[in-house]
Design an enzyme around this catalytic site. Structure first.
Site, PDB file in Angstrom:
ATOM      1  N   LYS A  22     -13.948 -25.686 -24.477  1.00  0.00           N
ATOM      2  CA  LYS A  22     -13.914 -24.652 -25.514  1.00  0.00           C
ATOM      3  C   LYS A  22     -12.607 -23.852 -25.487  1.00  0.00           C
ATOM      4  O   LYS A  22     -12.296 -23.157 -26.451  1.00  0.00           O
ATOM      5  CB  LYS A  22     -15.114 -23.713 -25.380  1.00  0.00           C
ATOM      6  CG  LYS A  22     -15.130 -22.838 -24.143  1.00  0.00           C
ATOM      7  CD  LYS A  22     -16.350 -21.919 -24.155  1.00  0.00           C
ATOM      8  CE  LYS A  22     -16.366 -20.988 -22.944  1.00  0.00           C
ATOM      9  NZ  LYS A  22     -17.524 -20.071 -22.964  1.00  0.00           N
ATOM     10  N   ASP A  23     -11.832 -23.956 -24.384  1.00  0.00           N
ATOM     11  CA  ASP A  23     -10.541 -23.261 -24.300  1.00  0.00           C
ATOM     12  C   ASP A  23      -9.416 -24.034 -24.980  1.00  0.00           C
ATOM     13  O   ASP A  23      -8.339 -23.476 -25.216  1.00  0.00           O
ATOM     14  CB  ASP A  23     -10.153 -23.023 -22.833  1.00  0.00           C
ATOM     15  CG  ASP A  23     -11.065 -22.032 -22.129  1.00  0.00           C
ATOM     16  OD1 ASP A  23     -11.699 -21.220 -22.826  1.00  0.00           O
ATOM     17  OD2 ASP A  23     -11.132 -22.080 -20.888  1.00  0.00           O
ATOM     18  N   ARG A  56     -17.693 -14.370 -31.239  1.00  0.00           N
ATOM     19  CA  ARG A  56     -18.833 -15.177 -31.687  1.00  0.00           C
ATOM     20  C   ARG A  56     -20.155 -14.597 -31.206  1.00  0.00           C
ATOM     21  O   ARG A  56     -21.109 -14.454 -31.987  1.00  0.00           O
ATOM     22  CB  ARG A  56     -18.666 -16.617 -31.162  1.00  0.00           C
ATOM     23  CG  ARG A  56     -19.899 -17.492 -31.355  1.00  0.00           C
ATOM     24  CD  ARG A  56     -19.760 -18.800 -30.583  1.00  0.00           C
ATOM     25  NE  ARG A  56     -19.621 -18.585 -29.146  1.00  0.00           N
ATOM     26  CZ  ARG A  56     -20.641 -18.392 -28.317  1.00  0.00           C
ATOM     27  NH1 ARG A  56     -21.874 -18.361 -28.774  1.00  0.00           N
ATOM     28  NH2 ARG A  56     -20.427 -18.223 -27.018  1.00  0.00           N
ATOM     29  N   ARG A  57     -20.223 -14.264 -29.932  1.00  0.00           N
ATOM     30  CA  ARG A  57     -21.453 -13.677 -29.400  1.00  0.00           C
ATOM     31  C   ARG A  57     -21.710 -12.310 -30.015  1.00  0.00           C
ATOM     32  O   ARG A  57     -22.841 -11.981 -30.387  1.00  0.00           O
ATOM     33  CB  ARG A  57     -21.366 -13.565 -27.874  1.00  0.00           C
ATOM     34  CG  ARG A  57     -21.421 -14.910 -27.161  1.00  0.00           C
ATOM     35  CD  ARG A  57     -21.163 -14.761 -25.677  1.00  0.00           C
ATOM     36  NE  ARG A  57     -21.217 -16.048 -24.986  1.00  0.00           N
ATOM     37  CZ  ARG A  57     -20.477 -16.386 -23.945  1.00  0.00           C
ATOM     38  NH1 ARG A  57     -19.604 -15.506 -23.456  1.00  0.00           N
ATOM     39  NH2 ARG A  57     -20.585 -17.561 -23.386  1.00  0.00           N
ATOM     40  N   ARG A  97     -18.378  -9.913 -14.076  1.00  0.00           N
ATOM     41  CA  ARG A  97     -19.276  -9.618 -15.189  1.00  0.00           C
ATOM     42  C   ARG A  97     -20.696  -9.341 -14.702  1.00  0.00           C
ATOM     43  O   ARG A  97     -21.342  -8.407 -15.173  1.00  0.00           O
ATOM     44  CB  ARG A  97     -19.256 -10.790 -16.181  1.00  0.00           C
ATOM     45  CG  ARG A  97     -17.883 -11.021 -16.786  1.00  0.00           C
ATOM     46  CD  ARG A  97     -17.898 -12.130 -17.809  1.00  0.00           C
ATOM     47  NE  ARG A  97     -16.541 -12.472 -18.238  1.00  0.00           N
ATOM     48  CZ  ARG A  97     -16.232 -12.979 -19.411  1.00  0.00           C
ATOM     49  NH1 ARG A  97     -17.184 -13.205 -20.301  1.00  0.00           N
ATOM     50  NH2 ARG A  97     -14.986 -13.263 -19.730  1.00  0.00           N
ATOM     51  N   CYS A 119     -10.656 -18.996 -31.171  1.00  0.00           N
ATOM     52  CA  CYS A 119     -11.718 -18.227 -30.522  1.00  0.00           C
ATOM     53  C   CYS A 119     -11.804 -16.800 -31.043  1.00  0.00           C
ATOM     54  O   CYS A 119     -12.739 -16.080 -30.724  1.00  0.00           O
ATOM     55  CB  CYS A 119     -11.547 -18.236 -29.007  1.00  0.00           C
ATOM     56  SG  CYS A 119     -10.216 -17.186 -28.415  1.00  0.00           S
TER      57      CYS A 119
END
Length: 314
Positions: A76-77, A124-125, A148, A235
């Site tokens: 995804k990167d 997106r989230r 996190r 992204c």
């Protein structure tokens, strides 16, 4: 073979996983740690820092200058625009692509009270959480997995949203309080998959890495990334996509779902399509064009390509 990897715990775990599979095939593999811009700056939002590619450039530079022979990326990167001198020679079988919630007191997303603070660094989230209308207070979040998770353990945040795949690879799934259904939150295109990149001219390494390739995973991520390529989005755009290989009437079928949402959650478009796994690129691009026709550019910062644009190799 010298395998380039970022220095984070997740990156080295992923790279070691790839190295072990290559060693099992009889190859000698040495890990070489590379520091990327995304690793050096852990506070600036990724969309501001450079978006897609911020974790990739240094690894690609090391490939080009011969410091390493192959590099492992979280797929995804990777930017969707292909590189003339580099190729993704192997995409191993994908981990769980879904997002996961880690919340205080074992709470699920629906159990979090209105006003609960939820950390995420992903547009997106953020967009999909806002669209659910749960009254959550979303906070910008950067840092590695442990950083996190500590935000919840220390009480600074009520919850964080992370990729289930990363937690699984780090053997940290015990902290997950809910794996989010794609009906609620579609993952990032390529989430849960690894990309093993090599120099295009290095035929020996290409051949070795190709043995790790999983055809079903490649078809799925090609479809998902074709959506991004057709929309010319990275992204920083709130786009989720998930393709799966399912059993259709005539055999294996590729099923693709996509969402384009506004950052403030006031609107979203969800569309789906099916096709043959061999037509993954076409299925993804056709669905992206449908989203544009239905008004996706009014919701998100997109720069769609023309309908007749040449399809790129993924």
């Amino acid at each position: 073979m010298r395998l380039g990897t970022r220095r984070s715990a997740l990156a080295t775990t992923q790279s070691t996983w790839v190295a072990d599979r290559l060693r099992a095939l009889g190859h000698e593999v040495e890990l070489v740690e590379i520091t990327t811009a995304g690793d050096r700056d852990r506070t600036t939002p990724l969309a501001t820092l450079g978006g897609t590619g911020v974790f990739v450039s240094a690894l690609r530079d090391a490939l080009r200058d011969g410091t390493v022979d192959l590099a492992v990326h979280s797929l995804k990167d990777l930017p969707t625009t292909p590189e003339d001198d580099l190729v993704v020679a192997g995409i191993p079988q994908r981990e769980d692509p879904r997002d996961a919630l880690v919340a205080r007191d074992g709470l699920t997303l629906g159990e979090l009270p209105a006003g609960s603070t939820v950390g995420t660094g992903s547009p997106r989230r953020r967009a999909q959480l806002e669209a659910l209308g749960l009254g959550l207070e979303l906070r910008e979040l950067r840092g590695n997995v442990d950083t996190r998770l500590a935000k919840v353990a220390d009480g600074e945040l009520d919850a964080v949203v992370l990729a289930q795949a990363g937690l699984s690879r780090l053997s940290r799934t015990s902290v997950v309080t809910e794996v989010l259904d794609p009906i609620q939150m579609l993952p990032a295109p390529g989430q849960g998959a690894l990309a093993v990149e090599v120099r295009a001219a290095d035929t020996a390494t290409r051949t070795a890495v190709a043995a790790l390739d999983d055809a079903d995973t490649r078809a799925c991520v090609v479809a998902e990334r074709a959506v991004l390529a057709e929309l010319e989005a990275g992204c920083s755009a709130p786009i989720g996509a998930l393709a799966e290989i399912v059993l259709g009437d005539d055999g294996d079928e590729l099923s693709l779902r996509v969402v384009v949402a506004s950052l403030d959650g006031t609107g979203e478009l969800r569309r789906s399509a099916t096709g043959l796994p061999a037509d993954a690129e076409r299925v993804g691009r056709a669905l992206a064009r449908l989203l544009i026709e239905d008004g996706a550019a009014d919701l998100a910062p997109l720069t769609p390509s023309t309908p007749n644009a040449t399809e790129r190799d993924q």
